[in-house]
Motif scaffolding. Structure first.
Motif, PDB file in Angstrom:
ATOM      1  N   LYS A   1      -4.314  -6.506  -5.491  1.00 40.38           N
ATOM      2  CA  LYS A   1      -5.316  -6.963  -4.520  1.00 40.38           C
ATOM      3  C   LYS A   1      -6.711  -6.635  -5.012  1.00 40.38           C
ATOM      4  O   LYS A   1      -7.651  -7.416  -4.817  1.00 40.38           O
ATOM      5  CB  LYS A   1      -5.054  -6.308  -3.164  1.00 40.38           C
ATOM      6  CG  LYS A   1      -3.957  -6.983  -2.410  1.00 40.38           C
ATOM      7  CD  LYS A   1      -4.237  -6.900  -0.924  1.00 40.38           C
ATOM      8  CE  LYS A   1      -3.845  -8.183  -0.271  1.00 40.38           C
ATOM      9  NZ  LYS A   1      -4.179  -8.240   1.142  1.00 40.38           N
TER      10      LYS A   1
ATOM     11  N   THR B   1      -6.122  -1.009  -1.738  1.00 36.66           N
ATOM     12  CA  THR B   1      -5.341   0.089  -2.306  1.00 36.66           C
ATOM     13  C   THR B   1      -4.131  -0.435  -3.056  1.00 36.66           C
ATOM     14  O   THR B   1      -3.143   0.262  -3.197  1.00 36.66           O
ATOM     15  CB  THR B   1      -4.857   1.032  -1.196  1.00 36.66           C
ATOM     16  OG1 THR B   1      -4.147   0.247  -0.250  1.00 36.66           O
ATOM     17  CG2 THR B   1      -6.003   1.736  -0.546  1.00 36.66           C
ATOM     18  N   ASN B   2      -4.209  -1.671  -3.505  1.00 38.95           N
ATOM     19  CA  ASN B   2      -3.106  -2.249  -4.262  1.00 38.95           C
ATOM     20  C   ASN B   2      -3.725  -2.835  -5.526  1.00 38.95           C
ATOM     21  O   ASN B   2      -4.729  -3.551  -5.444  1.00 38.95           O
ATOM     22  CB  ASN B   2      -2.455  -3.341  -3.401  1.00 38.95           C
ATOM     23  CG  ASN B   2      -1.267  -3.991  -4.081  1.00 38.95           C
ATOM     24  OD1 ASN B   2      -1.298  -4.245  -5.282  1.00 38.95           O
ATOM     25  ND2 ASN B   2      -0.237  -4.255  -3.331  1.00 38.95           N
TER      26      ASN B   2
ATOM     27  N   HIS C   1      -1.421 -11.877  -4.782  1.00 40.22           N
ATOM     28  CA  HIS C   1      -0.627 -10.701  -5.107  1.00 40.22           C
ATOM     29  C   HIS C   1       0.846 -10.903  -4.790  1.00 40.22           C
ATOM     30  O   HIS C   1       1.640 -10.016  -5.026  1.00 40.22           O
ATOM     31  CB  HIS C   1      -1.154  -9.476  -4.365  1.00 40.22           C
ATOM     32  CG  HIS C   1      -1.015  -9.606  -2.881  1.00 40.22           C
ATOM     33  ND1 HIS C   1      -1.669 -10.555  -2.167  1.00 40.22           N
ATOM     34  CD2 HIS C   1      -0.262  -8.925  -1.992  1.00 40.22           C
ATOM     35  CE1 HIS C   1      -1.351 -10.446  -0.892  1.00 40.22           C
ATOM     36  NE2 HIS C   1      -0.501  -9.470  -0.760  1.00 40.22           N
TER      37      HIS C   1
END
Lengths: 503, 117
Positions: free
Chosen positions: A298, A294-295, A235
């Protein structure tokens, strides 16, 4: 001289990367050369694919040194298919990176290194020699190191340290395995090894070599206990780079696993069991990892790991149907994962973030784009009739046939968890009402881009979505292709006779 | 000789792994270099060591009559050394850059990009 045709996609990428070096400071020229060149590369790969489809395996012996003394290049159906997919993903990412990367990053030879990466991938698929495969792997990782650090932001450097260490270690393990195998068999040619390995009497050391190969390729393809470098690094670079990494770099590890364990280390009960455990744990741990992230990027990183499990599961069961499922999944996964990371980049351009809490409301702003983005996500889950669905049928039937019910459970669990993750992602990123966040200064939002640049970003996604749709609706053709690849893989005489005709 | 080389290879692998498990970045790179040298030595060893028998066929015969030293491992090692040299020089630049950016040599503190979930 149709045999030489095999090398054209390879040499073309090398030629492109050298030509691009001459235009070092002229980014605009580089962009044009790269996109047009990649399009020609697709043409060459299509021609190679057609040639192999019509006339069977192509073999080139480097400098006419007869195998097993020289280095062989072998284009069987599997290699030709993967070369074609690599060039398609390369074209998409080339156009996408021309639009989405900032000039500061492009100024340091980005496109040249990018084509070196594609060169390495193409070479790794085409080579028929294990030491040569090692060299192609090194070309791949050295270009990927440059790409992942290009720009030198803090996050990138931190990710790069982890990425570098684990990949370097994997190369050393690969080299160790080659050393052990050479000491045992005295050959490096894959076809020759396929004949020699069953005759070796010291079975213990053969198994050691096989396990070393498994660990080396396991790190590269990010399977269960060896995947931690992937979510720590994928990421951090820009999405265009993450797209080519996510789509192809782990898959080249899977390709090597399929090639090695279907051609050379075939009848090995211990390995099959290890592969089975690895597949199950990869499916479960990757899926659970994706649940808690929460990305956006990711989440996609963990989904890469999760879905590697499907291919390993197919390889572990090792029946005709299971391998066909794994190959189909490989084809589907390259297209869809490249696309997903480009989509994450598009989300980043629209909202200026990839974190769930700063996202939301994209569906309201861009309904058509959102619909375009949902198609790859649905193929990822495997909603029928999209592309992820068909290989899973093969895998599930195969797991009934071989009575490996744990794999069956893991496959269903992983598909379900992918559904949950994508649903959560859709709700958080596309539907939720966004909180008010201050706009970033000096950031080029999607809204303010020129139409040409917007198109340059959207068209690659649209193209790969189209390929995904074809894989889904034309599943009959792809299944036929997978079955043909499988029959070539399962019948090792086919490969051996192509490389060593006088044997 | 082979026995000594085998011990040497083992020591290099062990030392390299031990260094890699340390937290300092510099030691990590030293570990990678050592383990890489171990791998090269292993290839050399597994190519079977033969003394004073160059792999050259005499002009009047068409095949090896005597025992000969296998030239392939040496070609492999050469390639591997060149590749690992390139990678190591990249690694050294990388850790220098990492030290400048992150301001630490400790791998455990290189986790600022990990977000809370």
């Amino acid at each position: 001289m149709t045999q030489q045709f095999l090398l054209y996609p390879l040499l073309w990428q090398l030629f492109l990367s050298i030509v691009l070096m001459f235009a070092w400071r002229h980014i605009q020229i580089q962009k044009i050369i790269s996109i047009v060149g990649s399009a020609i590369g697709v043409g060459l790969s299509v021609a190679l694919f057609y040639e192999v489809w019509q006339n069977g395996t192509l073999v080139v012996q480097a400098a006419s040194w007869k195998a097993p003394f020289g280095i062989s290049f072998v284009g069987d159906m599997l290699a030709a298919t993967l070369v074609l997919l690599t060039s398609i993903a390369g074209l998409a990412v080339s156009s996408y990176s021309a639009a989405s990367l900032i000039p500061a990053r492009l100024r340091f030879g980005y496109f040249s290194i990018f084509h070196f990466l594609i060169l390495g991938l193409t070479g790794a698929f085409l080579t028929g020699d294990i030491f040569n495969l090692y060299v192609w792997f090194e070309i791949i990782i050295i270009s990927s190191f440059v790409l992942i650090t290009l720009g030198g932001e803090k996050a990138q450097i931190e990710g790069a340290v982890k990425y570098f260490t684990l990949n370097f270690l994997a190369s050393i393990i690969f080299l160790t395995a080659i050393a052990v195998l050479y000491g045992l068999a005295g050959s490096l040619n894959m076809a020759d090894l396929a004949i020699l390995i069953p005759q070796i009497e010291n079975r213990g050391l053969v198994e050691v070599a096989a396990i070393l190969f498994l660990v080396a390729f396991g790190i590269k393809s990010a399977v269960f206990p060896l995947y931690f470098w992937l979510p720590a690094s994928y990421h951090t670079p820009p999405s265009a780079i993450a797209a080519i990494f996510g789509g192809l770099l782990t898959k080249v590890g899977v390709y090597a696993l399929i090639r090695f364990f279907s051609l050379m280390f075939v009848e090995d009960v211990l390995l099959d069991q290890i592969l089975m455990v690895i597949a199950i744990l990869t499916l479960i741990s990757g899926g659970l990892g994706a649940m808690v992230q929460t990305n956006v990027r990711k989440v996609f990183s963990y989904l890469i790991i999760c879905h590697i499990g499907f291919m390993i599961a197919g390889l572990a069961m090792f029946t005709e149907l299971a391998i066909a499922g794994a190959v189909f999944y490989l084809i589907h996964d390259i297209v869809v994962k490249t696309n997903l990371f480009m989509i994450s980049g598009l989300i980043y351009r629209i909202k200026g973030s990839n974190r769930f809490k700063e996202l939301g409301g994209i569906y309201k702003e861009y309904p058509k784009l959102s619909l375009m983005m949902i198609i790859p996500m649905f193929s990822l889950i495997g909603v029928p009739p999209l592309s992820g669905f068909w290989p899973k049928i093969s895998l599930i039937i195969a797991s009934f046939d071989t009575q490996s019910y744990f794999i069956l459970a893991a496959v269903i669990f992983a598909s379900f968890i992918t559904l949950v993750v994508v649903a959560k992602l859709w709700a958080e990123v596309f539907w939720k009402d966004p909180d008010k966040f201050p706009k970033k200064n000096h950031f080029l939002y999607f809204k303010k881009m020129t139409l040409a640049r917007k198109l340059q970003m959207i068209l690659p996604i649209l193209m790969l979505t189209g390929v995904s749709l074809y894989l889904g609706f034309g599943a009959e053709n792809i299944q036929q292709l997978s079955i043909r690849i499988t029959s070539e893989l399962m019948n090792t005489d086919f490969y051996i006779n192509a490389v060593l005709p006088n044997n | 000789m082979e026995f000594l080389l085998a011990i040497m290879t083992g020591v290099l692998y062990a030392a390299g792994l031990y260094m890699m498990l340390r937290r300092s970045l510099v030691k990590l790179i030293i570990g990678l270099i050592i383990i890489g040298n171990g791998a090269n030595l292993l290839i050399f060893l597994l190519g079977r060591i033969t003394k004073g028998a160059p792999p050259i066929i005499p002009g009047d015969t068409k095949f090896f009559a005597d025992i000969y030293a296998d030239p392939v491992p040496q070609a492999l090692i050469l390639t591997a050394i060149v590749i690992s040299f390139g990678l190591q020089s990249f690694a050294i630049i990388l850790i220098k850059r990492a030290y400048q950016v992150v301001k630490t040599d400790d791998l455990d503190e290189m986790n600022t990009i990990e977000e809370e979930v």
